[in-house]
Design an enzyme around this catalytic site. Structure first.
Site, PDB file in Angstrom:
ATOM      1  N   ASP A  92      -7.370   4.675 -10.073  1.00 20.07           N
ATOM      2  CA  ASP A  92      -6.921   3.337 -10.466  1.00 20.07           C
ATOM      3  C   ASP A  92      -7.135   3.026 -11.936  1.00 20.07           C
ATOM      4  OD1 ASP A  92      -5.919   2.414  -7.957  1.00 20.07           O
ATOM      5  OD2 ASP A  92      -7.987   2.292  -7.241  1.00 20.07           O
ATOM      6  N   ASP A 109       0.527   5.346  -3.982  1.00 16.89           N
ATOM      7  CA  ASP A 109       0.252   4.428  -5.098  1.00 16.89           C
ATOM      8  C   ASP A 109      -0.047   5.178  -6.397  1.00 16.89           C
ATOM      9  OD1 ASP A 109      -0.696   3.864  -2.473  1.00 16.89           O
ATOM     10  OD2 ASP A 109      -1.767   2.089  -3.113  1.00 16.89           O
TER      11      ASP A 109
HETATM   12  N1  GLY Z   1      -3.162   0.407  -4.752  1.00 15.75           N
HETATM   13  C1  GLY Z   1      -3.731  -0.355  -3.726  1.00 15.75           C
HETATM   14  C2  GLY Z   1      -2.760  -1.200  -3.008  1.00 15.75           C
HETATM   15  O1  GLY Z   1      -1.589  -1.173  -3.300  1.00 15.75           O
HETATM   16  O2  GLY Z   1      -3.196  -1.917  -2.135  1.00 15.75           O
END
Ligand code: GLY
Length: 395
Positions: A123, A181
Site C-alpha cells: 500500500d 488492488d
Molecule cells: N485496497 C483495499 C481495498 O480496496 O479495500
C-alpha cells in the site's frame, strides 16, 4: 428609432441564451454530449465538503470513512488509506489554484514522509503516489520526487522474481498473497523508473501486471481478489477472496481496480496485451452492473437487489473508463467506454449518491469497505471521494 432600439436588445438576449446553452452543453469527444451543470455543481459541493473536513481534522489526521454522525473517522500515516486525503487536497488545489489548498495539502503530505521507507505491504503506492505524486505533479518541487524514488525502492523490496510479483500482504495464512488492488501500486514503480528513479522498477511492474492478467482475470473477464503463490517455485497455490462474497465471485472494487490498473499499465508500457486486458475487465463490468451503473458491493452478492452498493468501486471505474475511452484505437469502443465513464460520473453527482443534504462530511455516500467483516458498510470512503475527484479532473 424604437424599432432600431428593440431589435438589438432582442438580438442580445438571443446571444445570451445561446451562450448559456453552449456553456451547459459541451462536446466530450467522439460525438458524446454531456450536460456539465450537474458535474460543476458536484465539484463545487466537493470543495465545500473538503473545506469543512480540513477545518476540524489536523494535518496528521487523515480522513478514512465516516462515522454514524457523519464526521470522518481518521487514521495515522501508516494506514493504507492515508494518502487519499492529501490527494483530494492536491486535486482541489489544482482545480482552484487556491493558496490555502496548496498550504494545507503540503502539510497533509509532509505528515506521510516516514512512509517512504515502509516496506511492510504494497500500500506504499496508495500512501505515497497519491500524496507526494500529486504534490510533485502540481508543484514540480524535486523534494517530492526524491520521496517518490525512495518509496519505489521500498516497494521493489517486495518483488519476488520467481513469482514475478510484489507481495501484497504479510498477514494471514497465505504464502505469497497478491491481490488485484496491487495493480494500482505499480504506478509508483512505473513512474519512478521513467522519471529518474530506479529503472529496474519498470520490469518489476510489467512482470507483476502480466502475471496478474494471467492469474487473476478469469476467461469471462471477471477477477479473483487474491491469488496465493508459492514463493519458492512461483506456482499458484490458491485463488479466492478476502473482501468479496465468495472465492468464485467478483468483488466490485477489485474489478474496478483492474479496469483502472490495466489501463494505467497500458499508459506506461503501450503494450496491446494490457489494453486488451483492460477491455476484457471493462466489458465484464459494463455487462454486469445495474442499470444506473453503480455496482452492488459484489457482483454475485446473494441478496441482490437488497444489497449495499459501493460508490467507491463506481468512482474508481469511472476514472478508469474515462482513460480507457481515450486509449483504445477503435473510435466506437472508445466512445462506448468514455460515455460509460461520463454517465457513471453524472449518476454519482446526484442523489442518492452525492452526499448533499445528508449528514456526511464525505462527497459520496454508500461506499462499502469490507462487507464480510461488517466493517465500513454504507459510509463515505475517502478513496471513493478521491477517485470521484480524479474522474472529474480527467473529464
Ligand atoms: N485496497 C483495499 C481495498 O480496496 O479495500
Amino acid at each position: 428609432m424604437g424599432i432600431r432600439f428593440v431589435w438589438p436588445r432582442v438580438g442580445s438576449w438571443l446571444v445570451l441564451l445561446a451562450a448559456l446553452f453552449v456553456s451547459r452543453e459541451r462536446a466530450v469527444g467522439q460525438g458524446g454530449l454531456v450536460r456539465l451543470d450537474s458535474l460543476g455543481h458536484a465539484a463545487r459541493f466537493a470543495e465545500a465538503q473538503l473545506a469543512h473536513s480540513v477545518s476540524y481534522l489536523a494535518a496528521n489526521q487523515h480522513a478514512r470513512s465516516t462515522l454514524a454522525g457523519g464526521a470522518w473517522r481518521y487514521v495515522g500515516a501508516q494506514d493504507w488509506t492515508s494518502g487519499f486525503f492529501a490527494g483530494c487536497q492536491w486535486l482541489m488545489y489544482e482545480r482552484t489554484q487556491g493558496e490555502k489548498w496548496r498550504l494545507r495539502a503540503t502539510q497533509q503530505t509532509l505528515d506521510l514522509a516516514g512512509q517512504q521507507n515502509n516496506t511492510g505491504d504494497h500500500d506504499i503506492g496508495f500512501r505515497i503516489f497519491l500524496s507526494y505524486g500529486n504534490a510533485f505533479r502540481c508543484t514540480g518541487d524535486p523534494a517530492y520526487r526524491d520521496v517518490l524514488w525512495t518509496a519505489a525502492q521500498s516497494l521493489a523490496t517486495r518483488f519476488n522474481p520467481t513469482v514475478g510479483c510484489t507481495r501484497s500482504w504479510d498477514f494471514g495464512a497465505w504464502q505469497f498473497p497478491v491481490i488485484i488492488d496491487n495493480l494500482m501500486n505499480l504506478e509508483l514503480l512505473f513512474w519512478s523508473a521513467q522519471n529518474g528513479g530506479d529503472p529496474n522498477g519498470y520490469a518489476m511492474a510489467r512482470s507483476h501486471a502480466l502475471r496478474t492478467l494471467q492469474e487473476h482475470v478469469r476467461p469471462d473477464g471477471s477477477t479473483y481478489h487474491v491469488v496465493d503463490f508459492d514463493p519458492a517455485t512461483g506456482a499458484v497455490l490458491w485463488k479466492g477472496t478476502h473482501q468479496g462474497y465468495a472465492d468464485n465471485s467478483t468483488w466490485s472494487r477489485g474489478q474496478a481496480w483492474a479496469i483502472y490498473g490495466f489501463t494505467m499499465t497500458y499508459r506506461y508500457t503501450h503494450e496491446q496485451v494490457f489494453l486488451d486486458g483492460a477491455c476484457r475487465v471493462a466489458e465484464y463490468w459494463l455487462k454486469n452492473v445495474p442499470p444506473d451503473g453503480v455496482p452492488y458491493w459484489d457482483f454475485q452478492a446473494p441478496g441482490i437487489p437488497n444489497e449495499p452498493r459501493d460508490t467507491s468501486a463506481a468512482a474508481i471505474a469511472a476514472a478508469g473508463l474515462l482513460e480507457l475511452g481515450t486509449a483504445v484505437n477503435d473510435p466506437v469502443l472508445g466512445s462506448k467506454y468514455r460515455q460509460a465513464g461520463v454517465a457513471l460520473l453524472r449518476t454519482l453527482s446526484q442523489a442518492p449518491y452525492l452526499a448533499e443534504g445528508s449528514n456526511s462530511d464525505g462527497i459520496l455516500l454508500h461506499g462499502v469497505g469490507n462487507k464480510p467483516a461488517n466493517s465500513e458498510v454504507d459510509v463515505s470512503l475517502i478513496y471513493g471521494d478521491y477517485y470521484f475527484l480524479e474522474a472529474l479532473r480527467r473529464l
